[in-house]
Design a protein around this motif. Structure first.
Motif, PDB file in Angstrom:
ATOM      1  N   ALA A 101       1.019  -3.152  -0.883  1.00 31.75           N
ATOM      2  CA  ALA A 101      -0.142  -2.549  -1.547  1.00 31.75           C
ATOM      3  C   ALA A 101       0.235  -2.010  -2.924  1.00 31.75           C
ATOM      4  N   ASP A 102       1.358  -1.316  -3.018  1.00 31.00           N
ATOM      5  CA  ASP A 102       1.787  -0.755  -4.306  1.00 31.00           C
ATOM      6  C   ASP A 102       2.113  -1.850  -5.314  1.00 31.00           C
ATOM      7  N   SER A 157      -1.130  -3.618  -6.386  1.00 31.51           N
ATOM      8  CA  SER A 157      -1.907  -2.694  -7.216  1.00 31.51           C
ATOM      9  C   SER A 157      -1.345  -2.624  -8.635  1.00 31.51           C
ATOM     10  N   GLN A 158      -0.023  -2.471  -8.744  1.00 35.38           N
ATOM     11  CA  GLN A 158       0.590  -2.422 -10.074  1.00 35.38           C
ATOM     12  C   GLN A 158       0.367  -3.735 -10.821  1.00 35.38           C
ATOM     13  N   GLY A 161      -3.282  -4.095 -11.979  1.00 31.65           N
ATOM     14  CA  GLY A 161      -3.555  -3.183 -13.088  1.00 31.65           C
ATOM     15  C   GLY A 161      -2.946  -3.633 -14.402  1.00 31.65           C
ATOM     16  N   CYS A 168       5.484  -7.219  -9.669  1.00 32.62           N
ATOM     17  CA  CYS A 168       5.623  -5.796  -9.973  1.00 32.62           C
ATOM     18  C   CYS A 168       7.060  -5.515 -10.390  1.00 32.62           C
TER      19      CYS A 168
END
Length: 137
Positions: free
Chosen positions: A46-47, A50-51, A54, A69
């Motif tokens: 998820a992290d 998400s990064q 974005g 990421c």
């Protein structure tokens, strides 16, 4: 006797086809199966996604999206993979770069999630999302 063996093998083959998960047993259902709580390592995915979203740090390879990421997010994922990738034999070191994969690779890192640490202690990860033929339209 030979025909009997052939008949038995044909019956087994037909039974396997009839019970395969790909063979629908009727009209499709729109009932969604209930989910279970996601385990702690889900946070790594998820992290990272998400990064990447974005930062617009994603691309395509065939029918998959690849989310990339870096930094602390990637370092946490890399460290979280330590025991797992060692256990399944999917940790490699080449040219000073340590690679950790979420599953074993066959020929190359295409279509497999991975994280790596360079000699400069920089971290990056790639998460692969199979979206199918829709991506090629």
């Amino acid at each position: 006797m030979r025909y009997g063996i052939v008949a038995i093998l044909a019956a087994f083959t037909l039974a396997a086809c009839a019970t395969s998960p790909e063979a629908p047993s009727g009209a499709p259902t729109l009932v969604i199966a209930p989910g279970a709580p996601a385990p702690a390592q889900s946070r790594f995915y998820a992290d990272c996604i998400s990064q990447a979203a974005g930062a617009n740090s994603y691309d395509r390879e065939a029918n998959v999206l690849r989310f990339h990421c870096t930094g602390a997010v990637a370092q946490r994922f890399f460290e979280g993979l330590a025991n797992w990738s060692t256990q399944i034999g999917s940790q490699y070191e080449a040219e000073g770069v340590m690679w950790r994969f979420t599953s074993t690779i066959r020929e190359n890192p295409s279509f497999v999630d991975f994280c790596r640490r360079t000699t400069a202690q920089a971290y990056d990860c790639t998460i692969v999302l199979n979206v199918g033929a829709f991506l090629t339209e």
